[in-house]
Design a protein around this motif. Sequence first.
Motif, short mmCIF file in Angstrom:
data_model
loop_
_atom_site.label_atom_id
_atom_site.label_comp_id
_atom_site.label_asym_id
_atom_site.label_seq_id
_atom_site.Cartn_x
_atom_site.Cartn_y
_atom_site.Cartn_z
N HIS A 141 13.76 57.43 2.74
CA HIS A 141 13.68 58.64 3.56
C HIS A 141 14.55 59.69 2.91
O HIS A 141 15.67 59.38 2.45
N PRO A 142 14.11 60.94 2.83
CA PRO A 142 14.88 61.97 2.12
C PRO A 142 16.27 62.22 2.72
O PRO A 142 17.19 62.61 1.99
N LEU A 143 16.43 62.01 4.01
CA LEU A 143 17.73 62.23 4.64
C LEU A 143 18.56 60.95 4.75
O LEU A 143 19.78 60.96 4.60
N ILE A 144 17.89 59.84 5.04
CA ILE A 144 18.59 58.58 5.30
C ILE A 144 18.79 57.77 4.03
O ILE A 144 19.78 57.06 3.87
N GLY A 145 17.86 57.88 3.07
CA GLY A 145 17.95 57.11 1.85
C GLY A 145 17.09 55.86 1.91
O GLY A 145 16.14 55.77 2.69
N ARG A 146 17.44 54.88 1.10
CA ARG A 146 16.66 53.64 1.01
C ARG A 146 16.81 52.82 2.28
O ARG A 146 17.89 52.74 2.86
N SER A 147 15.72 52.18 2.68
CA SER A 147 15.73 51.33 3.88
C SER A 147 15.96 49.87 3.50
O SER A 147 15.53 49.41 2.45
N GLY A 148 16.63 49.16 4.40
CA GLY A 148 16.81 47.71 4.28
C GLY A 148 16.23 47.05 5.52
O GLY A 148 16.34 47.58 6.63
N PHE A 149 15.61 45.89 5.34
CA PHE A 149 14.88 45.26 6.44
C PHE A 149 15.44 43.89 6.77
O PHE A 149 15.94 43.17 5.90
N GLY A 150 15.33 43.52 8.05
CA GLY A 150 15.81 42.22 8.48
C GLY A 150 15.90 42.14 9.99
O GLY A 150 15.40 43.01 10.71
N ILE A 151 16.54 41.08 10.46
CA ILE A 151 16.72 40.82 11.88
C ILE A 151 18.18 40.48 12.14
O ILE A 151 18.77 39.68 11.42
N SER A 152 18.74 41.08 13.18
CA SER A 152 20.05 40.68 13.67
C SER A 152 19.89 40.11 15.06
O SER A 152 19.04 40.56 15.84
N ALA A 153 20.73 39.13 15.40
CA ALA A 153 20.79 38.59 16.76
C ALA A 153 22.26 38.53 17.18
O ALA A 153 23.12 38.10 16.40
N LEU A 154 22.53 38.95 18.41
CA LEU A 154 23.89 39.07 18.92
C LEU A 154 23.98 38.38 20.27
O LEU A 154 23.17 38.67 21.17
N ARG A 155 24.92 37.47 20.43
CA ARG A 155 25.10 36.78 21.72
C ARG A 155 26.40 37.24 22.37
O ARG A 155 27.47 37.10 21.77
N PHE A 156 26.28 37.77 23.59
CA PHE A 156 27.42 38.38 24.28
C PHE A 156 27.69 37.71 25.62
O PHE A 156 26.78 37.23 26.29
N GLU A 157 28.95 37.77 26.01
CA GLU A 157 29.36 37.62 27.40
C GLU A 157 29.78 39.02 27.85
O GLU A 157 30.65 39.64 27.23
N LEU A 158 29.15 39.53 28.90
CA LEU A 158 29.37 40.91 29.31
C LEU A 158 30.38 40.99 30.45
O LEU A 158 30.41 40.12 31.33
N PRO A 159 31.21 42.03 30.45
CA PRO A 159 32.15 42.22 31.56
C PRO A 159 31.42 42.64 32.82
O PRO A 159 30.31 43.19 32.76
#
Length: 314
Positions: A141-159
Amino acid sequence: MNVSSLCVGEAPSLHAVTHWRVESAFAAECESLVERIGLLGHFIAACVQSVAGEEDIHEYDVILCSTYLSQYLFVDEKNYEALCAGIFDGCGIRPLTFLHAYECAGWGYALQFLASQAASKRAIIAIADIDLVNFECFRTHPLIGRSGFGISALRFELPDCQSQDIAITDGPYPESGFREFLHVVRDHVKQGDDTMCFLPYLREDLSAIARRLVGAQSVGEDRAAQYGHCFGSDAWIGLIEWLEASNIREAKTVTATSLAYNGYMTVCPVSVTPETAFEFQIVSGKIEDLHQLIASNQSRHGAMDTSALERMSA
């Protein structure tokens, strides 16, 4: 939103974080987009299961966020159904929703909603941005640059924080809100005692501005040159690498941030401990390698329905 409205000392607790980076187009050998999306569902399920570990995944509220996938999933209903079916086959749950309106910042809005509205305070957020079509024009993207692809997963205990916010979520602002975002981050860092702040991966000139304004000593390394801009996963990749390098011995509060191209932002304090589990893996987008990672995760975390995977392999 006023930064002082944050619940001081009530940061969500991050129990596990995983990022699986996909280095080439996803399952390009498969001619059917629907089948590719079904395999992606299994891939997301495996990543979600990896952060659940031995925990019962049905005790968690799961939300799927993405910047990149909406262009494929909402042009045809059967594409979205194929994704949800793949996730269900893989881990036995369907996400509460697929959040895409806030683009890269969506994970913060998901946390905000679950902390204030959900009966359970146990949450898993999946961030999935995968290249399903291998069009070169979509990889930079001309403003953001090169893209990277993948998946993140986050496990939380919420207040239990129903009357206040656990994150700063705001926007949309004009011109992507870069100036407003940096001022919010700077004020948050100055006001608090968070150990580190993880910013989106930016073009070199924009990264230099961000580090100068926020304070380079407080900011995690910008890995845009190595990974590209990885949408909503940037901060979590930075956190994983920091956890691996720092070997913390006590609970710390860090700040994770995201800025969307459409001007939405998330700035969120996150509590981590020596027990916070983390994982970073790199996989090619080849079907054989995707299956291998899914099967490896299956052997660690229990059986799943693999019939769809077997059909694709045939």
